[in-house]
Write an enzyme that holds these catalytic residues in place. Structure first.
Site, mmCIF file in Angstrom:
data_model
loop_
_atom_site.group_PDB
_atom_site.id
_atom_site.type_symbol
_atom_site.label_atom_id
_atom_site.label_comp_id
_atom_site.label_asym_id
_atom_site.label_seq_id
_atom_site.Cartn_x
_atom_site.Cartn_y
_atom_site.Cartn_z
ATOM 1 N N SER A 86 37.788 53.436 64.289
ATOM 2 C CA SER A 86 37.439 53.849 65.349
ATOM 3 C C SER A 86 38.432 54.473 66.293
ATOM 4 O O SER A 86 37.985 55.367 67.024
ATOM 5 C CB SER A 86 37.156 52.297 65.958
ATOM 6 O OG SER A 86 36.115 51.785 65.403
ATOM 7 N N ARG B 200 19.043 56.600 61.007
ATOM 8 C CA ARG B 200 19.495 55.603 62.093
ATOM 9 C C ARG B 200 19.265 56.024 63.448
ATOM 10 O O ARG B 200 19.052 57.433 63.841
ATOM 11 C CB ARG B 200 21.191 55.545 61.888
ATOM 12 C CG ARG B 200 21.708 55.162 60.456
ATOM 13 C CD ARG B 200 23.175 54.873 60.418
ATOM 14 N NE ARG B 200 23.718 54.035 61.170
ATOM 15 C CZ ARG B 200 25.208 53.708 61.294
ATOM 16 N NH1 ARG B 200 25.876 54.316 60.637
ATOM 17 N NH2 ARG B 200 25.402 52.925 62.126
ATOM 18 N N SER C 178 26.946 47.776 71.828
ATOM 19 C CA SER C 178 27.518 48.882 71.152
ATOM 20 C C SER C 178 28.446 49.913 71.679
ATOM 21 O O SER C 178 28.078 50.434 72.830
ATOM 22 C CB SER C 178 26.253 49.833 70.615
ATOM 23 O OG SER C 178 26.580 51.138 70.148
ATOM 24 N N GLN D 151 29.394 52.389 70.346
ATOM 25 C CA GLN D 151 29.419 53.955 69.950
ATOM 26 C C GLN D 151 28.319 54.416 71.329
ATOM 27 O O GLN D 151 28.554 55.472 71.682
ATOM 28 C CB GLN D 151 28.526 53.754 68.685
ATOM 29 C CG GLN D 151 29.417 53.683 67.663
ATOM 30 C CD GLN D 151 28.464 53.682 66.288
ATOM 31 O OE1 GLN D 151 27.335 53.925 66.235
ATOM 32 N NE2 GLN D 151 29.357 53.605 65.086
ATOM 33 N N ASP E 170 31.415 44.513 61.964
ATOM 34 C CA ASP E 170 31.714 45.213 60.501
ATOM 35 C C ASP E 170 32.334 44.136 59.382
ATOM 36 O O ASP E 170 32.429 44.580 58.299
ATOM 37 C CB ASP E 170 32.745 46.293 60.691
ATOM 38 C CG ASP E 170 32.131 47.302 61.494
ATOM 39 O OD1 ASP E 170 30.710 47.342 61.775
ATOM 40 O OD2 ASP E 170 32.599 48.203 62.208
ATOM 41 N N LYS F 248 23.105 49.450 60.395
ATOM 42 C CA LYS F 248 24.303 50.342 60.006
ATOM 43 C C LYS F 248 23.940 51.196 58.829
ATOM 44 O O LYS F 248 22.976 51.725 58.640
ATOM 45 C CB LYS F 248 25.389 49.025 59.657
ATOM 46 C CG LYS F 248 25.562 48.066 60.815
ATOM 47 C CD LYS F 248 26.452 48.798 61.941
ATOM 48 C CE LYS F 248 26.643 47.785 63.010
ATOM 49 N NZ LYS F 248 27.079 48.662 64.246
ATOM 50 N N ARG G 149 22.517 45.968 56.482
ATOM 51 C CA ARG G 149 23.596 45.152 55.727
ATOM 52 C C ARG G 149 23.166 43.784 55.561
ATOM 53 O O ARG G 149 23.620 43.136 54.593
ATOM 54 C CB ARG G 149 24.737 45.277 56.635
ATOM 55 C CG ARG G 149 25.487 46.606 56.402
ATOM 56 C CD ARG G 149 26.907 46.580 57.041
ATOM 57 N NE ARG G 149 27.615 47.893 56.867
ATOM 58 C CZ ARG G 149 28.317 48.327 57.428
ATOM 59 N NH1 ARG G 149 29.015 47.922 58.623
ATOM 60 N NH2 ARG G 149 28.918 49.622 57.078
#
Ligand code: S3P
Length: 428
Positions: free
Chosen positions: A20, A119, A163, A165, A311, A338, A342
Site C-alpha cells: 500500500s 471488481r 475502504s 482505496q 487482508d 477482493k 475470499r
C-alpha cells in the site's frame, strides 16, 4: 514446496516493502515536480503496474537495487497517455488512479486483468462523479474505466464502506479540486495516504474519523522509506505460531495501527508474540517475534478491527483451525469483493484439509482441526496471492505436499516467499 515440509522455521527476516505504501509513494512522488527516492519499496507485479502507469504520464522511473528514483516534470506537465493504462491485478492501482486521473483533468482509459474486470468500481466513480468527474464504466460498475477531462469541486462525503482505496481516490482527486474535501469514515481504514500526503507537504488534517484536505495543492518531492509489509509478514507469523519449535524475528515491519489488527488477534489467541516499536515518526515501524504457540485459544472478530486486518483474514482462518475452540469472523463481507471472493475461496480450499467451517454472508466460524484429512490433493489458488500463500502455510503446517493449480500469483505481493521460507527452514 515439498522441501519445506517437516521443518521448523527459525531466524531473522525482513519481509518485502509494504504494498500500500509503495503504490502511494510512486503516485505522490510522480505528482511532485523534481526527484524523490523511494527506499526499500515493494518490487512486485502490482507495484510495477503503478510505476508503468506513472511513466505513461511522462514521469521517469528508475528502478535500481533496493530503491526507485522518481523524476517528475510536475503534474501540470503530464502527458495524456497514448494507450490504455493497464493495471493488471492491482485494485489499489486501479482505484487510486481513477482519483488521480480525474483530478488531473486528462482523458484516459484504465483497464486490468480478468479479476479487475469483475471488481466494483462504482464505489469510486460515484463520489468522484459528485466532484464533477466524467467517468463511464461497463454496466455502470466495471472496467474498462473511461475518464474524460473535467474540472472538480470539493465534496463532503460519508463513506458507505470502510475502504482505503475509495478514501484515497477521493483524496487524490481532492488535491486538485476547488475547495476543501471532507471525508467521514464509520470505521477507520488504513491511513497511509493521509500520512504520506502530509509528508509531501499537503495541507491535510485528521480528527478521529474525519479527514479534511485543502484543494488546489502542489506536492513537494521527498524521499520515502518503505517499511516491511505486515500483510506479507502475516504468513510467516502464522507459520511460526503453528509449526513446532519455530521462532521467527521479523525486522522493520509496519506497525501502523490501521494495519496491525493481526497483532491484537495473536494476543487474543494467547500466541507467543513480542512486538517492539522502533520508530513512530510518520509510519510506525518495529520488530515482531513469533514463536511456536502450544496453547492457542480462539478469536472473535467483528466491527472496527476488520478493516485493520482485512487482508490477513485468509491466513487467520488457518490460525483459527489450530486453536482450542471455534473462532468467529463477522462484518467481513468486503472479502467477497477482493481479487477473488475470499470467503468462498478460504472455505472451499481449506475444507479440503478437513477443516470445518460455517459460512456467513459476511464471515465464518472455523472449527479446530483435530486431524488433517485431505479430501483432494488438487487446490485452486484463484490467481489470488493471499489465497495461494494461505494454502502453502496450511500445507507446510500439515506436512502435506499439495498441488496448487497456478502458484505464480505470489509475485503480486511477495515474489520471494518460497525463497524466504527456504532460508528460514531448519531440521526438526
Ligand atoms: C488497500 C486497501 C484495502 C486492501 C487492499 C489494499 C490499499 O482494500 O484490501 O489490499 O492499499 O488502499 P479496500 O480499500 O478496498 O478495503
Amino acid at each position: 514446496m515439498k522441501s519445506l515440509l517437516n521443518h521448523k522455521f527459525v531466524g531473522n527476516i525482513q519481509v518485502p516493502g509494504d504494498k500500500s505504501i509503495t503504490h502511494r509513494a510512486l503516485m505522490m512522488a510522480s505528482l511532485a515536480e523534481g526527484t524523490s527516492i523511494i527506499k526499500s519499496p515493494l518490487e512486485s507485479d502490482d507495484t510495477f503496474r503503478t510505476a508503468e502507469t506513472m511513466s505513461q504520464l511522462g514521469v521517469e522511473i528508475i528502478d535500481e537495487e533496493g530503491q526507485i528514483t522518481v523524476i517528475s516534470p510536475g503534474a501540470e506537465n503530464f502527458k495524456t497517455p497514448g494507450e490504455v493504462m493497464y493495471t493488471g491485478n492491482s485494485g489499489t492501482t486501479t482505484r487510486l488512479l481513477m482519483g488521480l486521473i480525474s483530478g488531473l483533468g486528462i482523458n484516459a482509459t484504465i483497464e486490468g486483468d480478468d479479476s479487475i474486470a469483475i471488481r466494483p468500481m462504482d464505489r469510486v466513480s460515484v463520489p468522484l462523479g459528485e466532484m464533477g468527474a466524467d467517468i463511464s464504466l461497463k454496466k455502470g460498475k466495471y472496467p474498462p474505466i473511461v475518464i474524460k477531462a473535467s474540472v472538480l469541486n470539493a465534496i463532503e462525503y460519508k463513506m458507505p464502506v470502510a475502504s482505503a482505496q475509495v478514501k484515497s481516490a477521493i483524496l487524490f482527486a481532492g488535491l486538485f479540486a476547488d475547495g476543501e474535501t471532507i471525508i467521514h469514515e464509520e470505521f477507520k481504514s488504513r491511513d497511509h495516504t493521509e500520512i504520506m500526503l502530509e509528508q509531501f507537504g499537503a495541507d491535510i488534517s485528521v480528527e478521529g474519523l474525519t479527514v479534511k484536505l485543502q484543494g488546489s495543492q502542489t506536492l513537494k518531492p521527498r524521499d520515502v522509506l518503505v517499511p516491511g509489509d505486515i500483510s506479507s509478514a502475516a504468513f510467516l507469523m502464522v507459520l511460526a505460531a503453528i509449526t513446532e519449535d519455530s521462532d521467527i524475528f521479523i525486522e522493520d515491519v509496519s506497525l501502523n495501527e490501521s494495519r496491525s489488527g493481526i497483532i491484537d488477534v495473536f494476543r487474543q489467541m494467547n500466541a507467543e508474540i513480542e512486538v517492539e516499536q522502533t520508530s513512530t515518526e510518520g509510519e510506525a515501524i518495529g520488530n515482531i517475534r513469533v514463536r511456536y504457540s502450544k496453547s492457542l485459544t480462539s478469536y472473535e472478530l467483528s466491527g472496527d478491527i476488520i478493516p485493520r486486518l482485512i487482508d490477513e483474514i485468509p491466513v487467520l482462518a488457518v490460525l483459527g483451525a489450530f486453536g482450542s475452540a471455534p473462532s468467529v469472523i463477522n462484518d467481513a463481507k468486503e472479502l467477497r469483493f477482493k481479487e477473488t471472493d475470499r470467503l468462498r475461496a478460504v472455505i472451499d480450499e481449506l475444507s479440503k484439509f478437513g477443516i470445518e467451517f460455517e459460512e456467513y454472508d459476511d464471515g465464518f466460524i472455523v472449527h479446530p482441526i483435530s486431524e488433517v484429512n485431505l479430501t483432494s490433493n488438487d487446490f485452486k489458488g484463484y490467481h489470488d496471492h493471499r489465497i495461494i500463500m494461505m494454502l502453502m502455510v496450511m500445507a507446510i503446517a500439515a506436512g502435506k505436499d499439495i498441488n496448487i493449480d497456478d502458484p505464480s500469483a505470489i509475485s503480486i505481493s511477495y515474489p520471494e516467499f518460497l525463497k524466504d521460507l527456504e532460508n528460514l527452514k531448519q531440521a526438526r
